[in-house]
Design an enzyme around this catalytic site. Structure first.
Site, PDB file in Angstrom:
ATOM      1  N   PRO A  21      11.002  37.281  30.019  1.00  0.00           N
ATOM      2  CG  PRO A  21       9.533  35.757  29.040  1.00  0.00           C
ATOM      3  CD  PRO A  21      10.937  35.913  29.513  1.00  0.00           C
ATOM      4  CG  ASN A  22       5.946  39.061  32.093  1.00  0.00           C
ATOM      5  OD1 ASN A  22       5.335  39.857  31.392  1.00  0.00           O
ATOM      6  ND2 ASN A  22       5.732  37.762  32.042  1.00  0.00           N
TER       7      ASN A  22
ATOM      8  NE  ARG B 243       6.043  39.613  36.921  1.00  0.00           N
ATOM      9  CZ  ARG B 243       6.865  38.613  36.645  1.00  0.00           C
ATOM     10  NH1 ARG B 243       8.163  38.845  36.521  1.00  0.00           N
ATOM     11  NH2 ARG B 243       6.408  37.410  36.496  1.00  0.00           N
TER      12      ARG B 243
ATOM     13  CE1 TYR C 182       9.197  37.095  40.645  1.00  0.00           C
ATOM     14  CE2 TYR C 182       7.148  38.266  40.212  1.00  0.00           C
ATOM     15  CZ  TYR C 182       7.900  37.115  40.143  1.00  0.00           C
ATOM     16  OH  TYR C 182       7.374  35.984  39.583  1.00  0.00           O
TER      17      TYR C 182
ATOM     18  CG  ASN D 105      15.276  35.823  36.294  1.00  0.00           C
ATOM     19  OD1 ASN D 105      14.489  34.914  36.005  1.00  0.00           O
ATOM     20  ND2 ASN D 105      15.022  36.723  37.236  1.00  0.00           N
TER      21      ASN D 105
ATOM     22  CB  ALA E 298       7.076  32.672  32.531  1.00  0.00           C
TER      23      ALA E 298
ATOM     24  CG  HIS F  79       8.689  27.750  35.243  1.00  0.00           C
ATOM     25  ND1 HIS F  79       9.621  27.329  36.172  1.00  0.00           N
ATOM     26  CD2 HIS F  79       8.416  29.048  35.562  1.00  0.00           C
ATOM     27  CE1 HIS F  79       9.870  28.331  37.020  1.00  0.00           C
ATOM     28  NE2 HIS F  79       9.166  29.372  36.665  1.00  0.00           N
TER      29      HIS F  79
ATOM     30  CG  ASP G  97      17.222  21.752  22.414  1.00  0.00           C
ATOM     31  OD1 ASP G  97      17.511  20.849  23.218  1.00  0.00           O
ATOM     32  OD2 ASP G  97      16.301  21.648  21.575  1.00  0.00           O
TER      33      ASP G  97
ATOM     34  CD  GLU H 142      17.320  27.793  36.820  1.00  0.00           C
ATOM     35  OE1 GLU H 142      17.941  26.704  36.708  1.00  0.00           O
ATOM     36  OE2 GLU H 142      16.097  27.857  37.043  1.00  0.00           O
TER      37      GLU H 142
ATOM     38  CG  HIS I  46      14.649  31.729  39.303  1.00  0.00           C
ATOM     39  ND1 HIS I  46      13.964  32.000  38.139  1.00  0.00           N
ATOM     40  CD2 HIS I  46      15.257  30.528  39.122  1.00  0.00           C
ATOM     41  CE1 HIS I  46      14.146  30.999  37.290  1.00  0.00           C
ATOM     42  NE2 HIS I  46      14.928  30.093  37.860  1.00  0.00           N
TER      43      HIS I  46
ATOM     44  CB  SER J   6      10.481  34.496  43.733  1.00  0.00           C
ATOM     45  OG  SER J   6      10.326  33.792  42.510  1.00  0.00           O
TER      46      SER J   6
ATOM     47  NE  ARG K 202       6.236  32.791  43.108  1.00  0.00           N
ATOM     48  CZ  ARG K 202       6.361  33.587  42.049  1.00  0.00           C
ATOM     49  NH1 ARG K 202       7.564  33.775  41.509  1.00  0.00           N
ATOM     50  NH2 ARG K 202       5.304  34.189  41.532  1.00  0.00           N
TER      51      ARG K 202
ATOM     52  NE  ARG L  14       5.184  31.146  39.820  1.00  0.00           N
ATOM     53  CZ  ARG L  14       4.971  32.010  38.828  1.00  0.00           C
ATOM     54  NH1 ARG L  14       5.894  32.210  37.902  1.00  0.00           N
ATOM     55  NH2 ARG L  14       3.853  32.689  38.760  1.00  0.00           N
TER      56      ARG L  14
HETATM   57  C1  DQA Z   1      11.297  34.430  38.257  1.00  0.00           C
HETATM   58  C2  DQA Z   1      10.436  33.233  38.702  1.00  0.00           C
HETATM   59  C3  DQA Z   1       9.577  32.735  37.578  1.00  0.00           C
HETATM   60  O1  DQA Z   1       8.775  31.643  38.011  1.00  0.00           O
HETATM   61  C4  DQA Z   1       8.653  33.841  37.086  1.00  0.00           C
HETATM   62  O2  DQA Z   1       7.904  33.391  35.972  1.00  0.00           O
HETATM   63  C5  DQA Z   1       9.363  35.100  36.783  1.00  0.00           C
HETATM   64  C6  DQA Z   1      10.440  35.542  37.669  1.00  0.00           C
HETATM   65  C7  DQA Z   1      12.092  35.046  39.437  1.00  0.00           C
HETATM   66  O3  DQA Z   1      13.059  35.770  39.173  1.00  0.00           O
HETATM   67  O4  DQA Z   1      11.739  34.836  40.602  1.00  0.00           O
HETATM   68  O5  DQA Z   1       9.024  35.821  35.843  1.00  0.00           O
HETATM   69  O6  DQA Z   1      12.228  33.985  37.291  1.00  0.00           O
END
Ligand code: DQA
Length: 145
Positions: A11-12, A19, A24, A75, A78, A81, A88, A99, A101, A103, A108, A112
């Site tokens: 997401p996002n 953003r 980021y 990635n 959100a 978390h 699963d 995994e 990220h 950031s 943070r 998170r």
């Molecule tokens: C993220 C870190 C997450 O906490 C956040 O919700 C994101 C981006 C990152 O790539 O730093 O959407 O996954």
């Protein structure tokens, strides 16, 4: 033909570039896709790059990856978390799972600091911006070859 590395974004992350660029970076998701493809191709691997704002879609891609991918870079945004569903799904997958990220979530907000992805991943790379993806690809390539 070798199976691709699945790079799945949650997401996002479609909003990257505009953003919170101070957190980021200014690169777009398309920029990340391009550099990931170049890096993987140079090492002899293909990439399938995806993004969705929907948890169920990401779970469907993870199921697909069980048979169609050589490794997964995730990635989860959100959902990292919050999502027992992703935990699963990843638990049911035997290929290499990393995994990533942009950031460093541990530097943070406290909400998170918890990841449902980390316990079911082979490795975690966070805090290097766009290079988190590149480091993950290089790590996968090194483990696979
Ligand atoms: C993220 C870190 C997450 O906490 C956040 O919700 C994101 C981006 C990152 O790539 O730093 O959407 O996954």
């Amino acid at each position: 033909m070798t199976k691709p590395i699945y790079i799945i974004n949650g997401p996002n992350l479609n909003l990257l570039g505009t953003r919170e660029p101070e957190i980021y970076g200014s690169e777009t998701l398309k920029d990340i896709e391009n550099i990931c493809t170049q890096t993987a191709n140079a090492a002899g691997y293909d990439v399938k790059f995806m993004q969705s704002n929907h948890e169920g879609q990401i779970i469907d891609w993870l199921h697909e990856a069980r048979t169609n991918a050589i490794a997964i870079i995730l990635n989860a945004g959100a959902l990292t978390h919050t999502s027992v569903g992703l935990y699963d799904a990843l638990k049911a997958i035997d290929i290499l799972k990393i995994e990533v990220h942009l950031s460093n979530p541990h530097a943070r907000e406290e909400f998170r600091h918890k990841s449902f992805i980390s316990p079911v991943s082979n490795g975690v790379i966070a805090g290097f911006g766009i290079d988190s993806y590149i480091l993950a690809i290089n790590g996968i390539v090194k483990k696979l070859t």
